[in-house]
Design a protein around this motif. Structure first.
Motif, PDB file in Angstrom:
ATOM      1  N   ASP A 256       2.570 -14.981  -4.745  1.00  0.00           N
ATOM      2  CA  ASP A 256       1.281 -14.986  -4.629  1.00  0.00           C
ATOM      3  C   ASP A 256       0.689 -13.902  -3.265  1.00  0.00           C
ATOM      4  OD1 ASP A 256       1.037 -16.997  -6.131  1.00  0.00           O
ATOM      5  OD2 ASP A 256       1.247 -18.619  -4.634  1.00  0.00           O
ATOM      6  N   GLU A 257       1.579 -13.959  -2.114  1.00  0.00           N
ATOM      7  CA  GLU A 257       1.143 -12.952  -1.233  1.00  0.00           C
ATOM      8  C   GLU A 257       1.298 -11.557  -1.780  1.00  0.00           C
ATOM      9  OE1 GLU A 257       4.119 -13.337   1.975  1.00  0.00           O
ATOM     10  OE2 GLU A 257       2.917 -15.290   2.800  1.00  0.00           O
ATOM     11  N   ALA A 258       2.089 -11.134  -2.596  1.00  0.00           N
ATOM     12  CA  ALA A 258       2.292  -9.775  -3.257  1.00  0.00           C
ATOM     13  C   ALA A 258       1.108  -9.690  -3.962  1.00  0.00           C
ATOM     14  CB  ALA A 258       3.791  -9.676  -3.712  1.00  0.00           C
ATOM     15  N   THR A 259       0.812 -10.541  -4.936  1.00  0.00           N
ATOM     16  CA  THR A 259      -0.366 -10.506  -5.805  1.00  0.00           C
ATOM     17  C   THR A 259      -1.681 -10.243  -4.944  1.00  0.00           C
ATOM     18  OG1 THR A 259       0.876 -12.158  -7.291  1.00  0.00           O
ATOM     19  CG2 THR A 259      -1.623 -11.724  -7.656  1.00  0.00           C
ATOM     20  N   GLY A 260      -1.792 -11.207  -3.876  1.00  0.00           N
ATOM     21  CA  GLY A 260      -3.053 -10.940  -3.103  1.00  0.00           C
ATOM     22  C   GLY A 260      -3.170  -9.474  -2.423  1.00  0.00           C
ATOM     23  N   GLU A 261      -2.031  -9.211  -2.020  1.00  0.00           N
ATOM     24  CA  GLU A 261      -1.822  -7.663  -1.310  1.00  0.00           C
ATOM     25  C   GLU A 261      -2.231  -6.657  -2.494  1.00  0.00           C
ATOM     26  OE1 GLU A 261       0.987  -4.722   1.181  1.00  0.00           O
ATOM     27  OE2 GLU A 261       1.707  -6.842   0.474  1.00  0.00           O
ATOM     28  N   ARG A 262      -1.855  -6.855  -3.883  1.00  0.00           N
ATOM     29  CA  ARG A 262      -1.945  -5.850  -4.682  1.00  0.00           C
ATOM     30  C   ARG A 262      -3.441  -5.996  -5.151  1.00  0.00           C
ATOM     31  NH1 ARG A 262       0.615  -6.900 -10.422  1.00  0.00           N
ATOM     32  NH2 ARG A 262      -1.037  -8.608 -10.361  1.00  0.00           N
ATOM     33  N   ALA A 263      -4.073  -7.080  -5.198  1.00  0.00           N
ATOM     34  CA  ALA A 263      -5.400  -7.268  -5.429  1.00  0.00           C
ATOM     35  C   ALA A 263      -6.303  -6.590  -4.250  1.00  0.00           C
ATOM     36  CB  ALA A 263      -5.813  -8.737  -5.531  1.00  0.00           C
ATOM     37  N   LEU A 264      -5.899  -6.934  -3.031  1.00  0.00           N
ATOM     38  CA  LEU A 264      -6.529  -6.278  -1.982  1.00  0.00           C
ATOM     39  C   LEU A 264      -6.474  -4.801  -1.982  1.00  0.00           C
ATOM     40  CD1 LEU A 264      -8.076  -6.639   0.690  1.00  0.00           C
ATOM     41  CD2 LEU A 264      -6.059  -6.567   1.963  1.00  0.00           C
ATOM     42  N   LEU A 265      -5.647  -4.138  -2.433  1.00  0.00           N
ATOM     43  CA  LEU A 265      -5.288  -2.588  -2.461  1.00  0.00           C
ATOM     44  C   LEU A 265      -6.042  -2.261  -3.529  1.00  0.00           C
ATOM     45  CD1 LEU A 265      -1.353  -2.164  -1.816  1.00  0.00           C
ATOM     46  CD2 LEU A 265      -3.243  -1.745  -0.349  1.00  0.00           C
ATOM     47  N   HIS A 266      -6.252  -2.754  -4.790  1.00  0.00           N
ATOM     48  CA  HIS A 266      -7.015  -2.546  -5.908  1.00  0.00           C
ATOM     49  C   HIS A 266      -8.613  -2.453  -5.600  1.00  0.00           C
ATOM     50  CE1 HIS A 266      -4.164  -1.600  -9.091  1.00  0.00           C
ATOM     51  NE2 HIS A 266      -3.519  -2.825  -8.947  1.00  0.00           N
ATOM     52  N   GLN A 267      -8.737  -3.547  -4.890  1.00  0.00           N
ATOM     53  CA  GLN A 267     -10.303  -3.540  -4.346  1.00  0.00           C
ATOM     54  C   GLN A 267     -10.535  -2.517  -3.205  1.00  0.00           C
ATOM     55  OE1 GLN A 267     -11.044  -7.558  -2.479  1.00  0.00           O
ATOM     56  NE2 GLN A 267     -13.284  -6.905  -2.311  1.00  0.00           N
ATOM     57  N   THR A 268      -9.682  -2.445  -2.373  1.00  0.00           N
ATOM     58  CA  THR A 268      -9.994  -1.126  -1.530  1.00  0.00           C
ATOM     59  C   THR A 268      -9.937   0.108  -2.106  1.00  0.00           C
ATOM     60  OG1 THR A 268      -8.753  -2.503   0.393  1.00  0.00           O
ATOM     61  CG2 THR A 268      -8.991  -0.056   0.673  1.00  0.00           C
ATOM     62  N   LEU A 269      -9.074   0.434  -3.103  1.00  0.00           N
ATOM     63  CA  LEU A 269      -9.135   1.600  -3.784  1.00  0.00           C
ATOM     64  C   LEU A 269     -10.309   1.547  -4.618  1.00  0.00           C
ATOM     65  CD1 LEU A 269      -7.442   4.212  -4.405  1.00  0.00           C
ATOM     66  CD2 LEU A 269      -6.374   2.801  -6.501  1.00  0.00           C
TER      67      LEU A 269
ATOM     68  N   THR B 156      -0.472   8.408  -9.241  1.00  0.00           N
ATOM     69  CA  THR B 156       0.451   8.163  -8.154  1.00  0.00           C
ATOM     70  C   THR B 156       1.082   6.720  -8.422  1.00  0.00           C
ATOM     71  OG1 THR B 156      -0.966   9.554  -6.749  1.00  0.00           O
ATOM     72  CG2 THR B 156       0.909   7.913  -5.693  1.00  0.00           C
ATOM     73  N   VAL B 157       2.374   6.523  -8.354  1.00  0.00           N
ATOM     74  CA  VAL B 157       2.906   5.134  -8.468  1.00  0.00           C
ATOM     75  C   VAL B 157       2.534   4.200  -7.408  1.00  0.00           C
ATOM     76  CG1 VAL B 157       5.013   3.774  -8.861  1.00  0.00           C
ATOM     77  CG2 VAL B 157       5.070   6.301  -9.573  1.00  0.00           C
ATOM     78  N   SER B 158       2.575   4.490  -6.264  1.00  0.00           N
ATOM     79  CA  SER B 158       2.191   3.441  -5.395  1.00  0.00           C
ATOM     80  C   SER B 158       0.888   3.363  -5.042  1.00  0.00           C
ATOM     81  CB  SER B 158       3.007   3.811  -4.069  1.00  0.00           C
ATOM     82  OG  SER B 158       2.489   3.118  -3.049  1.00  0.00           O
ATOM     83  N   LEU B 159       0.438   2.047  -4.985  1.00  0.00           N
ATOM     84  CA  LEU B 159      -0.921   1.836  -4.437  1.00  0.00           C
ATOM     85  C   LEU B 159      -1.282   2.386  -3.037  1.00  0.00           C
ATOM     86  CD1 LEU B 159      -1.887  -1.603  -6.311  1.00  0.00           C
ATOM     87  CD2 LEU B 159      -2.547   0.809  -6.845  1.00  0.00           C
ATOM     88  N   ASN B 160      -0.328   2.040  -2.343  1.00  0.00           N
ATOM     89  CA  ASN B 160      -0.580   2.296  -0.763  1.00  0.00           C
ATOM     90  C   ASN B 160      -0.843   3.857  -0.749  1.00  0.00           C
ATOM     91  OD1 ASN B 160      -0.470  -0.049   0.325  1.00  0.00           O
ATOM     92  ND2 ASN B 160       1.889  -0.064   0.269  1.00  0.00           N
ATOM     93  N   GLU B 161      -0.170   4.675  -1.469  1.00  0.00           N
ATOM     94  CA  GLU B 161      -0.262   6.205  -1.439  1.00  0.00           C
ATOM     95  C   GLU B 161      -1.959   6.343  -1.977  1.00  0.00           C
ATOM     96  OE1 GLU B 161       2.777   7.970  -3.526  1.00  0.00           O
ATOM     97  OE2 GLU B 161       4.359   7.381  -2.119  1.00  0.00           O
ATOM     98  N   ARG B 162      -2.188   5.907  -3.146  1.00  0.00           N
ATOM     99  CA  ARG B 162      -3.529   6.196  -3.541  1.00  0.00           C
ATOM    100  C   ARG B 162      -4.647   5.801  -2.872  1.00  0.00           C
ATOM    101  NH1 ARG B 162      -3.613   3.308  -9.412  1.00  0.00           N
ATOM    102  NH2 ARG B 162      -5.584   4.381  -9.388  1.00  0.00           N
TER     103      ARG B 162
END
Length: 614
Positions: free
Chosen positions: A71-84, A112-118
């Motif tokens: 759940d934490e990883a899913t939330g972080e991914r969603a947050l990254l997608h939202q931020t991006l 780019t593979v990583s959301l953090n890089e994007r």
């Protein structure tokens, strides 16, 4: 069934735990811990049911841990997608506002593979675009502030400064195209401002010049238009509004009209002042104070009048001076009339003509004293006569020069005749040499007299034909005098020719008388007696006054050897001129009298010679 499940759990537990990636503090896997736990359960004597329950609890606890992490990883991914997504949306908005939609450098690499890089790349790109937006917004703000400032100056409204608060739509169009439009608008406004400022300065300069000439208060007049037009505060802009330009144009027109009006007033005052100056011959000290005002009479100096010339004080002072001179003129009118009459007489005297007798001094003074004639009208009449006399003097100038040349030649002729009477003219000495040189020059001048007379007569006839009146000189018609002069010279030449012939006849007669006596033998006494009986020609002198000049004539003539030193018939006896040879002018009447006297004296000489020969 339960036993089978328990066995499976026992066998799968290590795998599950191992796949979970759990690591002890020492860095090992969870297998040894599970084996140790099973050993402890065995030693403790846990029953199978307890073992199964505890395994189920471990499994549930592991599932909760994994679920929480998922759940934490899913939330972080969603947050990254939202931020991006937000960053990409803002990047798109900024690139559209800045007009950089098609620029590849403002796009995020989606492969780019990583959301953090994007996200990191999007954040860096977003910061760059935000910096560009701030810089572009500042440019728009500065240009818009300058536009509003110039617009307020043109409209005449007060400008309190640019409002930096954002406006609706300010951030939606920050393109270079719109920035160039603002710049072009600002350039047009600056050009218009420069033109308006130039017009304002021209009007203010003209107002200052007019106020200086008219003697008006420049600051007070400009303050009525706009107080800031004359202030030297560099921080305060000069008013360039339409109302200011219109008001300045009206002020310039008003001052120009006033200038023309006062110039006419001053001209009306200066014109009689100048006439009074000339009439009364005012000294330069009195005129000096009004020289600047008198410049208004000259059209070429109307645009460069001195300061305060057209002020009401100057006009009033000029009018007062005219009144003063007018009062002074009334008391000096007789003196002025006599002065003008004397000027007329001098001009006429230089022309050798008589002035108009209608304004003789005695008659003019009598008319002024009787009050029958206005002194100003009499003065105007004399001025008119002076103008006509000057005009005639100019027309007679060429003929007068010819007359002077003729008179000088006559003077030289008289001097040469006097010189020929001098028995010591061939003596040594500086004066004698100078006189001989002058005599040579005089003979050259005398030979030109007939040509000078003919030229003078032709010019005089042309003048008379043009003017339709005779050319008078000392009361006589010049053409008649010249004709008489020519006739007198012809008679004189004729007499000289006859005298030369008589001289030749006498010489021949003397030779015939003496030759037979010389041939007779022994006739010395008789011949000497005959020679003694021959009357020796002697000098008989007589004096007469002809036209105020002393002359001498010889009734008889000596022999050819002594005739050069004897007094010729009709020669004018006058004091010899000085060595400097300065010619003395004579009048036409005297010249004519001289010629007549020469002819008559030579006629007498000829008759005397004939009498002596008989």
């Amino acid at each position: 069934m339960g036993e089978v499940a328990a066995e499976l759990l026992y066998s799968m537990a290590p795998m599950v735990l191992c796949t979970a990636g759990g690591v002890e503090a020492g860095g090992g896997s969870c297998g040894p811990l599970l084996a140790e736990l099973r050993q402890l359960w065995g030693e403790i004597g846990k029953s199978r049911e307890e073992k199964e329950r505890m395994v189920h609890e471990l499994e549930a606890e592991c599932m909760r841990v994994y679920r929480r992490k998922v759940d934490e990883a899913t939330g972080e991914r969603a947050l990254l997608h939202q931020t991006l997504a937000a960053s990409e949306a803002e990047i798109a908005a900024l690139t559209a506002a800045l007009g950089a939609d098609n620029t590849t450098q403002f796009k995020v690499n989606k492969w780019t593979v990583s959301l953090n890089e994007r996200v990191s790349a999007a954040t860096a790109l977003l910061e760059e675009l935000r910096g560009m937006r701030e810089e572009r917004s500042k440019q728009f703000s500065d240009i818009r502030s300058e536009i509003e400032k110039i617009t307020s100056e043109i409209s005449g409204k007060s400008h309190s400064g640019y409002d930096s608060s954002p406006r609706a739509g300010d951030g939606h169009d920050l393109t270079v195209r719109r920035l160039n439009e603002y710049r072009a608008r600002l350039s047009n406004l600056q050009k218009e401002k420069s033109e308006r400022l130039h017009k304002v300065l021209e009007h203010v300069t003209e107002v200052h010049s007019l106020c200086d000439v008219l003697g008006e208060d420049f600051i007070a007049i400009v303050n009525e238009v706009h107080p800031g037009l004359h202030e030297a505060d560099p921080g305060k802009p000069t008013s360039i509004s339409d109302s200011t330009l219109t008001s300045l144009a009206q002020v310039v027109a008003m001052l120009g009209s006033e200038r023309a009006k006062r110039a006419a007033m001053l001209r009306d005052a200066v014109a009689p002042l100048v006439e009074l100056w000339e009439l009364m011959d005012s000294p330069e000290e009195e005129r000096r104070g009004f020289r600047k005002a008198a410049a208004v009479m000259r059209k070429e100096e109307l645009q460069s009048l001195s300061s305060g010339v057209l002020s009401m004080a100057t006009i009033k002072k000029t009018e007062e001076e005219v009144e003063r001179l007018t009062r002074l003129k009334a008391g000096r009118m007789k003196e002025l009339v006599l002065k003008r009459r004397l000027e007329l007489e001098n001009i006429c005297r230089s022309m050798h003509v008589e002035p108009d007798a209608s304004t003789v001094p005695e008659k003019s003074i009598a008319l002024i004293d009787s009050g029958l004639v206005n002194p100003s009208e009499l003065m105007a009449s004399i001025d008119e006569q002076i103008a006509k006399a000057k005009e005639e003097l100019l027309s007679r100038k060429d003929i007068m020069e010819k007359i002077n040349k003729w008179l000088l030649a006559c003077d030289e002729e008289k001097w040469l005749e006097e010189h020929n009477l001098d028995e010591n003219r061939f003596s040594t000495g500086r004066t004698a040499r100078l006189n001989l040189k002058r005599a040579e020059k005089a003979r050259v001048v005398i030979m030109k007299i007939p040509a000078v007379v003919d030229n003078l007569m032709s010019r005089t006839l042309a003048w008379e034909s043009e003017r339709k009146k005779p050319f008078l000189y000392d009361g006589a018609r010049l053409v008649a005098v010249l004709e008489e002069h020519k006739q007198a010279r012809l008679r004189q030449e004729e007499e000289r020719r006859r005298l030369r012939e008589q001289k030749k006849l006498r010489t021949l007669f003397s030779e015939k008388e003496t030759m037979p006596r010389l041939k007779r033998p022994g006739s010395s006494s008789s011949s000497s007696a005959g020679f003694s009986r021959t009357p020796e020609p002697g000098y008989m002198s007589r004096k007469r006054v002809d036209g105020g000049r002393l002359t001498c004539s010889a009734p008889s003539m000596r022999s050819s050897s002594s005739s050069g030193s004897s007094c010729n018939a009709g020669e004018l006896v006058r004091p010899r001129s000085s060595a400097s040879g300065a010619a003395r002018r004579i009048s036409l009447g005297a010249a004519f009298n001289y010629a007549a006297a020469a002819v008559s004296s030579k006629a007498g000489s000829m008759s005397s010679s004939l009498a002596s020969m008989s």
